[in-house]
Scaffold this active site. Structure first.
Site, PDB file in Angstrom:
ATOM      1  N   GLY A  82       0.830  -1.193   0.000  1.00 57.66           N
ATOM      2  CA  GLY A  82       0.000   0.000   0.000  1.00 57.66           C
ATOM      3  C   GLY A  82       0.860   1.237   0.000  1.00 57.66           C
ATOM      4  O   GLY A  82       2.097   1.154   0.072  1.00 57.66           O
ATOM      5  N   PRO A  83       0.252   2.412  -0.071  1.00 55.74           N
ATOM      6  CA  PRO A  83       1.022   3.661  -0.051  1.00 55.74           C
ATOM      7  C   PRO A  83       1.518   3.957   1.359  1.00 55.74           C
ATOM      8  O   PRO A  83       1.224   3.229   2.310  1.00 55.74           O
ATOM      9  CB  PRO A  83      -0.014   4.706  -0.495  1.00 55.74           C
ATOM     10  CG  PRO A  83      -1.310   4.160   0.019  1.00 55.74           C
ATOM     11  CD  PRO A  83      -1.205   2.674  -0.138  1.00 55.74           C
ATOM     12  N   MET A  84       2.262   5.017   1.498  1.00 58.61           N
ATOM     13  CA  MET A  84       2.713   5.433   2.826  1.00 58.61           C
ATOM     14  C   MET A  84       1.515   5.846   3.678  1.00 58.61           C
ATOM     15  O   MET A  84       0.504   6.324   3.160  1.00 58.61           O
ATOM     16  CB  MET A  84       3.723   6.567   2.728  1.00 58.61           C
ATOM     17  CG  MET A  84       5.054   6.134   2.122  1.00 58.61           C
ATOM     18  SD  MET A  84       6.357   7.380   2.315  1.00 58.61           S
ATOM     19  CE  MET A  84       6.572   7.412   4.106  1.00 58.61           C
ATOM     20  N   ALA A  86      -0.522   3.939   5.214  1.00 56.97           N
ATOM     21  CA  ALA A  86      -1.684   3.055   5.048  1.00 56.97           C
ATOM     22  C   ALA A  86      -1.805   2.048   6.190  1.00 56.97           C
ATOM     23  O   ALA A  86      -2.777   1.296   6.241  1.00 56.97           O
ATOM     24  CB  ALA A  86      -1.600   2.315   3.705  1.00 56.97           C
ATOM     25  N   ASP A 159       9.876  -5.667   7.407  1.00 55.02           N
ATOM     26  CA  ASP A 159       9.291  -4.335   7.217  1.00 55.02           C
ATOM     27  C   ASP A 159      10.140  -3.542   6.222  1.00 55.02           C
ATOM     28  O   ASP A 159      11.338  -3.785   6.074  1.00 55.02           O
ATOM     29  CB  ASP A 159       9.218  -3.599   8.557  1.00 55.02           C
ATOM     30  CG  ASP A 159       8.341  -2.367   8.482  1.00 55.02           C
ATOM     31  OD1 ASP A 159       7.328  -2.413   7.756  1.00 55.02           O
ATOM     32  OD2 ASP A 159       8.655  -1.363   9.156  1.00 55.02           O
ATOM     33  N   GLU A 160       9.494  -2.571   5.554  1.00 55.01           N
ATOM     34  CA  GLU A 160      10.173  -1.771   4.515  1.00 55.01           C
ATOM     35  C   GLU A 160      10.869  -2.695   3.511  1.00 55.01           C
ATOM     36  O   GLU A 160      12.042  -2.500   3.145  1.00 55.01           O
ATOM     37  CB  GLU A 160      11.170  -0.801   5.151  1.00 55.01           C
ATOM     38  CG  GLU A 160      10.562   0.167   6.145  1.00 55.01           C
ATOM     39  CD  GLU A 160       9.608   1.172   5.512  1.00 55.01           C
ATOM     40  OE1 GLU A 160       9.582   1.274   4.261  1.00 55.01           O
ATOM     41  OE2 GLU A 160       8.875   1.850   6.258  1.00 55.01           O
ATOM     42  N   TYR A 191       6.994   7.075  -5.636  1.00 54.70           N
ATOM     43  CA  TYR A 191       6.228   8.313  -5.776  1.00 54.70           C
ATOM     44  C   TYR A 191       5.841   8.594  -7.225  1.00 54.70           C
ATOM     45  O   TYR A 191       4.963   9.433  -7.493  1.00 54.70           O
ATOM     46  CB  TYR A 191       7.022   9.494  -5.199  1.00 54.70           C
ATOM     47  CG  TYR A 191       8.152   9.994  -6.078  1.00 54.70           C
ATOM     48  CD1 TYR A 191       8.007  11.153  -6.836  1.00 54.70           C
ATOM     49  CD2 TYR A 191       9.368   9.314  -6.163  1.00 54.70           C
ATOM     50  CE1 TYR A 191       9.026  11.622  -7.636  1.00 54.70           C
ATOM     51  CE2 TYR A 191      10.392   9.773  -6.954  1.00 54.70           C
ATOM     52  CZ  TYR A 191      10.227  10.913  -7.692  1.00 54.70           C
ATOM     53  OH  TYR A 191      11.247  11.365  -8.499  1.00 54.70           O
ATOM     54  N   CYS A 219      -8.533  15.503   0.528  1.00 49.50           N
ATOM     55  CA  CYS A 219      -9.998  15.423   0.427  1.00 49.50           C
ATOM     56  C   CYS A 219     -10.611  14.381   1.356  1.00 49.50           C
ATOM     57  O   CYS A 219     -11.832  14.345   1.511  1.00 49.50           O
ATOM     58  CB  CYS A 219     -10.420  15.130  -1.009  1.00 49.50           C
ATOM     59  SG  CYS A 219      -9.977  13.467  -1.591  1.00 49.50           S
ATOM     60  N   CYS A 248      -5.442  10.562  -3.148  1.00 48.28           N
ATOM     61  CA  CYS A 248      -6.299   9.825  -4.081  1.00 48.28           C
ATOM     62  C   CYS A 248      -5.785  10.050  -5.499  1.00 48.28           C
ATOM     63  O   CYS A 248      -4.828  10.795  -5.721  1.00 48.28           O
ATOM     64  CB  CYS A 248      -7.747  10.297  -3.948  1.00 48.28           C
ATOM     65  SG  CYS A 248      -7.984  12.034  -4.400  1.00 48.28           S
TER      66      CYS A 248
END
Length: 279
Positions: A82-84, A86, A159-160, A191, A219, A248
């Site tokens: 997932g993204p950072m 998350a 992790d990471e 990114y 948002c 998003c």
């Protein structure tokens, strides 16, 4: 006319005196025994099948112990991406702590490139921590831990994971050969929304894959991507909320437009300053 009448008379006489037509047995070749060949083949196939079953049973009997050993060493691989921001590290720690609560021996590894919260612990953004091994590569884990201690480990959390170039090979050996349960947590994309490291390479090996989402900082909608807020262009840049933000799809595109416009303005300003200095 006489000839026609004479022919009819001869035909009538022949029909009256002739008996029924009889075909001799030898007039046609005898039918081949259609069922004899298939029956012989069925019997032969049955004999071969029986022999194969006997051989299989004998083989299983000879290697039964070996098969039981392999079954007991059956490992697992679970991937969390997932993204950072998350909650990947949080999900990893929950899984590892649950395994420890079930009586399994666990070990945690993170990249030594990530020193935001120190090197001796895996730490979530909300402060939850767990002791870990900080390594430059996963292949060194076996030697650093020691053979005896490694054999006792049931679960390995990573992790990471995007920072480990040897992630695929390590997971293959640890799960397939050593029977370990591997839990991998890391970024699936950078990114630029490009593949990051080897995390996605492990997906075909995985028993399960979990894609987490964050909340867009602009948002509040579900965030699937990580937006870098600085002008740095190298892929591996360690940072937190000061450098990255989850966004998003819409705000990822809008954010990149803003970042690119800012970069152009800064480049123009630097060029102007340089030109004035040279005058």
């Amino acid at each position: 006319m006489r000839s026609i009448c004479a022919m009819r008379s001869l035909l009538a006489a022949a029909a009256a005196t002739a008996g029924p037509t009889v075909l001799r047995a030898g007039a046609f070749p005898p039918r081949p025994p259609l069922l004899s060949l298939p029956l012989r083949r069925v019997r032969a196939a049955g004999n071969m099948l029986g022999a194969a079953r006997s051989a299989s049973a004998a083989a299983q009997s000879r290697i039964g112990g070996e098969a039981e050993v392999r079954a007991s060493l059956s490992g697992e691989i679970h991937v969390i991406v997932g993204p950072m921001f998350a909650g990947k590290t949080t999900a990893l720690l929950r899984r590892v702590q649950a395994e420890a609560g079930n009586g399994r021996t666990v070990a945690l590894i993170k990249s030594n490139k990530d020193n935001r919260y120190g090197l001796d612990s895996v730490v979530t953004h909300d402060g939850t921590k767990m002791a870990c091994w900080a390594l430059s590569d996963l292949s060194s884990f076996h030697d650093k831990l020691g053979v005896e201690a490694y054999d006792k480990v049931d679960v390995i959390g990573i992790d990471e994971a995007q920072f480990f170039d040897d992630l695929y090979d390590f997971c293959c050996k640890a799960a397939d050969c050593d029977g370990k349960i591997i839990v991998v947590a890391g970024l699936d994309g950078d990114y630029k929304r490009k593949k990051f490291g080897s995390v996605l390479d492990v997906v075909p090996l995985a028993d399960s894959v979990t894609k987490l989402t964050a909340r867009c900082e602009l948002c509040g909608c579900r965030a699937f991507f990580t937006l870098r807020k600085t002008q740095e262009t190298k892929t591996k840049l360690i940072g937190g909320a000061d450098v990255y933000m989850p966004v998003c799809r819409q705000h990822y595109m809008d954010g990149h437009i803003v970042v690119e416009a800012t970069r152009i303005v800064l480049d123009i300003d630097r060029s102007t300053v340089t030109a004035q200095a040279l005058k």
